[in-house]
Design an enzyme around this catalytic site. Structure first.
Site, PDB file in Angstrom:
ATOM      1  N   GLY A  43     -20.306  56.022  39.194  1.00 38.70           N
ATOM      2  CA  GLY A  43     -21.233  56.543  38.190  1.00 38.70           C
ATOM      3  C   GLY A  43     -22.750  56.867  38.487  1.00 38.70           C
ATOM      4  O   GLY A  43     -23.408  57.673  38.248  1.00 38.70           O
ATOM      5  N   ASP A  99     -24.996  53.943  35.684  1.00 42.55           N
ATOM      6  CA  ASP A  99     -25.232  54.971  35.051  1.00 42.55           C
ATOM      7  C   ASP A  99     -25.526  54.950  33.530  1.00 42.55           C
ATOM      8  O   ASP A  99     -26.423  55.138  32.889  1.00 42.55           O
ATOM      9  CB  ASP A  99     -24.142  55.953  35.057  1.00 42.55           C
ATOM     10  CG  ASP A  99     -22.642  55.196  34.850  1.00 42.55           C
ATOM     11  OD1 ASP A  99     -22.643  53.925  34.765  1.00 42.55           O
ATOM     12  OD2 ASP A  99     -21.772  55.828  35.010  1.00 42.55           O
ATOM     13  N   ASP A 102     -23.215  50.003  28.069  1.00 40.82           N
ATOM     14  CA  ASP A 102     -22.374  50.237  26.698  1.00 40.82           C
ATOM     15  C   ASP A 102     -22.143  49.025  26.016  1.00 40.82           C
ATOM     16  O   ASP A 102     -23.245  48.350  25.453  1.00 40.82           O
ATOM     17  CB  ASP A 102     -21.104  51.007  27.119  1.00 40.82           C
ATOM     18  CG  ASP A 102     -20.019  51.333  25.986  1.00 40.82           C
ATOM     19  OD1 ASP A 102     -20.803  51.489  24.791  1.00 40.82           O
ATOM     20  OD2 ASP A 102     -19.017  51.464  26.225  1.00 40.82           O
ATOM     21  N   THR A 103     -20.922  48.313  26.227  1.00 40.93           N
ATOM     22  CA  THR A 103     -20.757  46.988  25.706  1.00 40.93           C
ATOM     23  C   THR A 103     -21.751  45.755  26.563  1.00 40.93           C
ATOM     24  O   THR A 103     -22.131  44.804  25.921  1.00 40.93           O
ATOM     25  CB  THR A 103     -19.373  46.284  25.773  1.00 40.93           C
ATOM     26  OG1 THR A 103     -19.047  46.338  27.290  1.00 40.93           O
ATOM     27  CG2 THR A 103     -18.574  47.253  25.057  1.00 40.93           C
ATOM     28  N   GLY A 104     -22.158  46.059  27.836  1.00 43.14           N
ATOM     29  CA  GLY A 104     -22.903  45.232  28.506  1.00 43.14           C
ATOM     30  C   GLY A 104     -21.713  44.362  29.390  1.00 43.14           C
ATOM     31  O   GLY A 104     -22.234  43.454  30.030  1.00 43.14           O
ATOM     32  N   LEU A 107     -21.925  44.957  33.469  1.00 43.25           N
ATOM     33  CA  LEU A 107     -23.163  44.612  33.996  1.00 43.25           C
ATOM     34  C   LEU A 107     -23.499  43.161  33.755  1.00 43.25           C
ATOM     35  O   LEU A 107     -24.129  42.543  34.555  1.00 43.25           O
ATOM     36  CB  LEU A 107     -24.302  45.567  33.499  1.00 43.25           C
ATOM     37  CG  LEU A 107     -24.553  46.744  34.180  1.00 43.25           C
ATOM     38  CD1 LEU A 107     -25.336  47.623  33.617  1.00 43.25           C
ATOM     39  CD2 LEU A 107     -24.728  46.639  35.675  1.00 43.25           C
ATOM     40  N   LYS A 130     -26.640  52.500  25.585  1.00 47.09           N
ATOM     41  CA  LYS A 130     -26.029  52.796  24.012  1.00 47.09           C
ATOM     42  C   LYS A 130     -26.333  51.297  23.329  1.00 47.09           C
ATOM     43  O   LYS A 130     -25.391  50.668  23.266  1.00 47.09           O
ATOM     44  CB  LYS A 130     -24.564  53.056  24.104  1.00 47.09           C
ATOM     45  CG  LYS A 130     -24.197  54.521  24.675  1.00 47.09           C
ATOM     46  CD  LYS A 130     -22.768  54.727  24.205  1.00 47.09           C
ATOM     47  CE  LYS A 130     -21.956  55.271  25.410  1.00 47.09           C
ATOM     48  NZ  LYS A 130     -20.653  55.535  25.045  1.00 47.09           N
ATOM     49  N   ASP A 158     -18.596  60.226  34.114  1.00 50.36           N
ATOM     50  CA  ASP A 158     -17.371  60.938  34.066  1.00 50.36           C
ATOM     51  C   ASP A 158     -16.415  60.747  32.570  1.00 50.36           C
ATOM     52  O   ASP A 158     -16.479  59.883  32.066  1.00 50.36           O
ATOM     53  CB  ASP A 158     -16.372  60.613  35.191  1.00 50.36           C
ATOM     54  CG  ASP A 158     -15.750  59.104  35.008  1.00 50.36           C
ATOM     55  OD1 ASP A 158     -16.347  58.255  34.832  1.00 50.36           O
ATOM     56  OD2 ASP A 158     -14.455  58.908  34.915  1.00 50.36           O
ATOM     57  N   ARG A 164     -18.495  64.481  36.504  1.00 44.97           N
ATOM     58  CA  ARG A 164     -19.340  63.724  37.162  1.00 44.97           C
ATOM     59  C   ARG A 164     -20.671  64.688  37.565  1.00 44.97           C
ATOM     60  O   ARG A 164     -21.752  64.215  37.752  1.00 44.97           O
ATOM     61  CB  ARG A 164     -19.035  62.909  38.370  1.00 44.97           C
ATOM     62  CG  ARG A 164     -17.926  61.762  37.998  1.00 44.97           C
ATOM     63  CD  ARG A 164     -17.865  60.903  39.146  1.00 44.97           C
ATOM     64  NE  ARG A 164     -16.785  59.993  39.062  1.00 44.97           N
ATOM     65  CZ  ARG A 164     -17.070  58.922  38.388  1.00 44.97           C
ATOM     66  NH1 ARG A 164     -17.975  58.582  37.868  1.00 44.97           N
ATOM     67  NH2 ARG A 164     -15.861  58.036  38.174  1.00 44.97           N
TER      68      ARG A 164
HETATM   69  P1  IMP Z   1     -19.653  48.383  29.368  1.00 42.06           P
HETATM   70  O1  IMP Z   1     -19.076  47.199  30.353  1.00 42.06           O
HETATM   71  O2  IMP Z   1     -18.772  48.610  28.371  1.00 42.06           O
HETATM   72  O3  IMP Z   1     -21.122  48.188  29.293  1.00 42.06           O
HETATM   73  O4  IMP Z   1     -19.170  49.796  30.129  1.00 42.06           O
HETATM   74  C1  IMP Z   1     -19.842  50.262  31.233  1.00 42.06           C
HETATM   75  C2  IMP Z   1     -19.105  51.400  32.080  1.00 42.06           C
HETATM   76  O5  IMP Z   1     -18.257  51.798  31.003  1.00 42.06           O
HETATM   77  C3  IMP Z   1     -19.999  52.178  32.493  1.00 42.06           C
HETATM   78  O6  IMP Z   1     -20.363  51.798  34.049  1.00 42.06           O
HETATM   79  C4  IMP Z   1     -19.255  53.363  32.452  1.00 42.06           C
HETATM   80  O7  IMP Z   1     -18.402  53.649  33.659  1.00 42.06           O
HETATM   81  C5  IMP Z   1     -18.373  53.379  31.281  1.00 42.06           C
HETATM   82  N1  IMP Z   1     -19.098  53.974  30.167  1.00 42.06           N
HETATM   83  C6  IMP Z   1     -19.480  53.425  29.154  1.00 42.06           C
HETATM   84  N2  IMP Z   1     -19.747  54.520  28.309  1.00 42.06           N
HETATM   85  C7  IMP Z   1     -19.634  55.603  28.880  1.00 42.06           C
HETATM   86  C8  IMP Z   1     -20.043  56.887  28.425  1.00 42.06           C
HETATM   87  O8  IMP Z   1     -20.407  57.435  27.268  1.00 42.06           O
HETATM   88  N3  IMP Z   1     -19.457  57.923  29.392  1.00 42.06           N
HETATM   89  C9  IMP Z   1     -19.035  57.622  30.770  1.00 42.06           C
HETATM   90  N4  IMP Z   1     -18.799  56.448  30.961  1.00 42.06           N
HETATM   91  C10 IMP Z   1     -19.049  55.430  30.106  1.00 42.06           C
HETATM   92 MG    MG Z   2     -19.242  52.996  35.695  1.00 46.64          MG
END
Ligand code: IMP
Ligand code: MG
Length: 177
Positions: A43, A99, A102-104, A107, A130, A158, A164
């Site tokens: 991403g 990229d 989201d939930t974190g 990362l 977000k 994506d 992408r």
């Molecule tokens: P997290 O672990 O929920 O923070 O998710 C992070 C990963 O989910 C990112 O690296 C993206 O690959 C994917 N992701 C979360 N939200 C989106 C979105 O709106 N579009 C595309 N990929 C997303």
């Molecule tokens: Mg990703």
């Protein structure tokens, strides 16, 4: 896969301008020090290139690929490393580039892992955040844009591996059938 269309959220020009501003800020913050960039595949590939070519400090680059199990639009928190770094980060000023946060969960896990490898410093730069969706608290040092809870694509991001390459950021809207 459901039928969908895309609504523009940020134009290519808006993204470029924001990347330019982030690069200026990062170049200022790291002045006189090389920065070791870790690009989170896939991403962050487009964002990393756009940002790195605008940095005025010396840059070294490495890549990591991690995936969080879950559906195509929702992460679970169980993270798998598909490709680890090629080089040690011990003693380096590391900047992780992703990229979107989201939930974190992804990362949060990755930064914990990298922190244990004793870099001189460890910072995080994301193109999109977000904040409403956060489950795991992760300190973000550089943010392109904060966005509402929408699923977005383009600039490296994506939907089931599609879109992408779009040069702008768009919201995925599912069509009624
Ligand atoms: P997290 O672990 O929920 O923070 O998710 C992070 C990963 O989910 C990112 O690296 C993206 O690959 C994917 N992701 C979360 N939200 C989106 C979105 O709106 N579009 C595309 N990929 C997303
Ligand atoms: Mg990703």
């Amino acid at each position: 896969m459901k039928k969908y269309h895309i609504e523009k959220m940020f134009t290519e020009e808006e993204v470029d301008a924001r990347v330019e501003a982030l690069a200026a800020q990062i170049s200022k913050d790291y002045e006189g020090r090389p920065v070791h960039i870790i690009c989170m595949l896939k991403g962050a590939a487009f964002f990393t290139c756009a940002l790195a070519k605008r940095l005025t400090v010396p840059v070294t680059l490495d890549f990591m690929s991690a995936s969080s199990y879950g559906s195509s639009t929702q992460s679970s928190g169980i993270v798998r490393i598909n490709k680890d770094l090629d080089e040690s980060i011990e003693g380096k000023d590391v900047l992780v580039i992703e990229d979107i946060i989201d939930t974190g969960r992804t990362l949060g896990y990755i930064l914990g892992l990298l922190g244990d490898r004793e870099p001189a410093s460890l910072r995080l730069c994301v193109l999109l955040d977000k904040p409403d969706r956060r489950v795991v608290e992760v300190p973000v040092d550089y943010t392109g844009f904060e966005i509402p809870d929408e699923f977005v694509v383009g600039c490296g991001m994506d939907y089931d591996q599609q879109c992408r390459n779009l040069p702008y950021i768009g919201i995925v809207k599912f069509d009624e059938d």
